[in-house]
Design a protein around this motif. Structure first.
Motif, short mmCIF file in Angstrom:
data_model
loop_
_atom_site.label_atom_id
_atom_site.label_comp_id
_atom_site.label_asym_id
_atom_site.label_seq_id
_atom_site.Cartn_x
_atom_site.Cartn_y
_atom_site.Cartn_z
N VAL A 147 35.93 -6.79 73.90
CA VAL A 147 34.66 -6.53 74.56
C VAL A 147 34.46 -5.02 74.56
N PRO A 148 33.48 -4.51 73.80
CA PRO A 148 33.28 -3.06 73.72
C PRO A 148 32.65 -2.51 75.00
N LEU A 149 33.03 -1.32 75.36
CA LEU A 149 32.47 -0.64 76.52
C LEU A 149 31.56 0.49 76.07
N LYS A 150 30.74 0.98 76.98
CA LYS A 150 29.81 2.10 76.74
C LYS A 150 29.01 1.89 75.46
N ASN A 151 29.01 2.89 74.56
CA ASN A 151 28.20 2.80 73.34
C ASN A 151 29.04 2.46 72.12
N ASN A 152 30.06 1.63 72.31
CA ASN A 152 30.91 1.19 71.21
C ASN A 152 30.40 -0.13 70.64
N ILE A 153 30.66 -0.32 69.36
CA ILE A 153 30.24 -1.53 68.65
C ILE A 153 31.43 -2.03 67.84
N VAL A 154 31.70 -3.32 67.91
CA VAL A 154 32.79 -3.93 67.13
C VAL A 154 32.16 -4.56 65.89
N VAL A 155 32.70 -4.21 64.71
CA VAL A 155 32.18 -4.72 63.45
C VAL A 155 33.29 -5.29 62.59
N ARG A 156 32.91 -6.16 61.65
CA ARG A 156 33.84 -6.71 60.66
C ARG A 156 33.36 -6.24 59.29
N PRO A 157 34.12 -5.35 58.63
CA PRO A 157 33.68 -4.83 57.33
C PRO A 157 33.45 -5.92 56.30
N ILE A 158 32.40 -5.73 55.51
CA ILE A 158 32.07 -6.62 54.40
C ILE A 158 32.41 -5.86 53.13
N ILE A 159 33.51 -6.24 52.50
CA ILE A 159 33.96 -5.53 51.31
C ILE A 159 34.09 -6.54 50.19
N ASN A 160 33.26 -6.41 49.18
CA ASN A 160 33.26 -7.38 48.09
C ASN A 160 33.45 -6.68 46.74
N GLU A 161 34.16 -7.33 45.88
CA GLU A 161 34.29 -6.89 44.49
C GLU A 161 33.89 -8.06 43.61
N MET A 162 33.25 -7.78 42.50
CA MET A 162 32.86 -8.86 41.59
C MET A 162 33.94 -9.05 40.53
N SER A 163 34.33 -10.30 40.33
CA SER A 163 35.32 -10.61 39.29
C SER A 163 34.62 -10.61 37.93
N ALA A 172 30.29 -7.52 68.17
CA ALA A 172 29.99 -7.35 69.59
C ALA A 172 29.40 -5.97 69.82
N VAL A 173 28.53 -5.86 70.83
CA VAL A 173 27.86 -4.61 71.14
C VAL A 173 28.08 -4.28 72.62
N GLY A 174 28.47 -3.03 72.89
CA GLY A 174 28.63 -2.58 74.27
C GLY A 174 27.28 -2.45 74.96
N PRO A 175 27.28 -2.29 76.28
CA PRO A 175 26.03 -2.22 77.03
C PRO A 175 25.29 -0.89 76.88
N GLY A 176 25.95 0.13 76.38
CA GLY A 176 25.35 1.46 76.26
C GLY A 176 25.92 2.38 77.32
N ALA A 177 26.13 3.63 76.96
CA ALA A 177 26.65 4.62 77.91
C ALA A 177 25.51 5.07 78.82
N TYR A 178 25.86 5.68 79.94
CA TYR A 178 24.86 6.22 80.85
C TYR A 178 24.50 7.64 80.43
N ASP A 179 23.21 7.97 80.49
CA ASP A 179 22.79 9.34 80.19
C ASP A 179 22.92 10.19 81.46
N LYS A 180 22.50 11.44 81.41
CA LYS A 180 22.65 12.36 82.55
C LYS A 180 21.82 11.95 83.76
N LYS A 181 20.78 11.16 83.54
CA LYS A 181 19.92 10.70 84.64
C LYS A 181 20.35 9.33 85.18
N GLY A 182 21.46 8.80 84.67
CA GLY A 182 21.97 7.52 85.17
C GLY A 182 21.36 6.30 84.52
N ARG A 183 20.63 6.47 83.43
CA ARG A 183 20.02 5.35 82.71
C ARG A 183 20.89 4.96 81.53
#
Length: 94
Positions: free
Chosen positions: A4-20, A45-56
């Motif tokens: 479960v990612p926190l702040k502005n982190n994103i979890v990804v699964r790389p797509i790496i393909n080679e053609m035979s 998965a996508v985190g909820p986003g970090a807070y900026d200086k104004k708390g948003r």
């Protein structure tokens, strides 16, 4: 693996393909990829986003699981077959 990612982190699964020689795409292990290249990956998965200086919450650009993104692979964290990236590492949404 479930991350479960926190702040502005994103979890990804790389797509790496080679053609035979026969024209079939074959997945290549992530370990063989150069870290400096741009990578195309599926968002897991996508985190909820970090807070900026104004708390948003910062926008996560509408990213959701299943989206395909291209990002700079330098400075990211590999966890099993998944990669955790920062929102600002994303170059574009495919």
């Amino acid at each position: 693996m479930n991350i479960v990612p926190l702040k502005n982190n994103i979890v990804v699964r790389p797509i790496i393909n080679e053609m035979s020689a026969g024209g079939i795409y074959i997945g290549r292990p992530v370990d063989k990829q150069l870290v400096k290249d741009a990578v195309t990956s599926e968002v897991v998965a996508v985190g909820p986003g970090a807070y900026d200086k104004k708390g948003r919450r910062e926008s996560m650009w509408g990213l959701k699981p299943g989206d395909v993104v291209t990002y700079s692979a330098a400075g990211n964290t590999k966890v099993g077959d998944l990669v955790v990236i920062k929102r600002d590492a994303i170059i574009g949404i495919v």
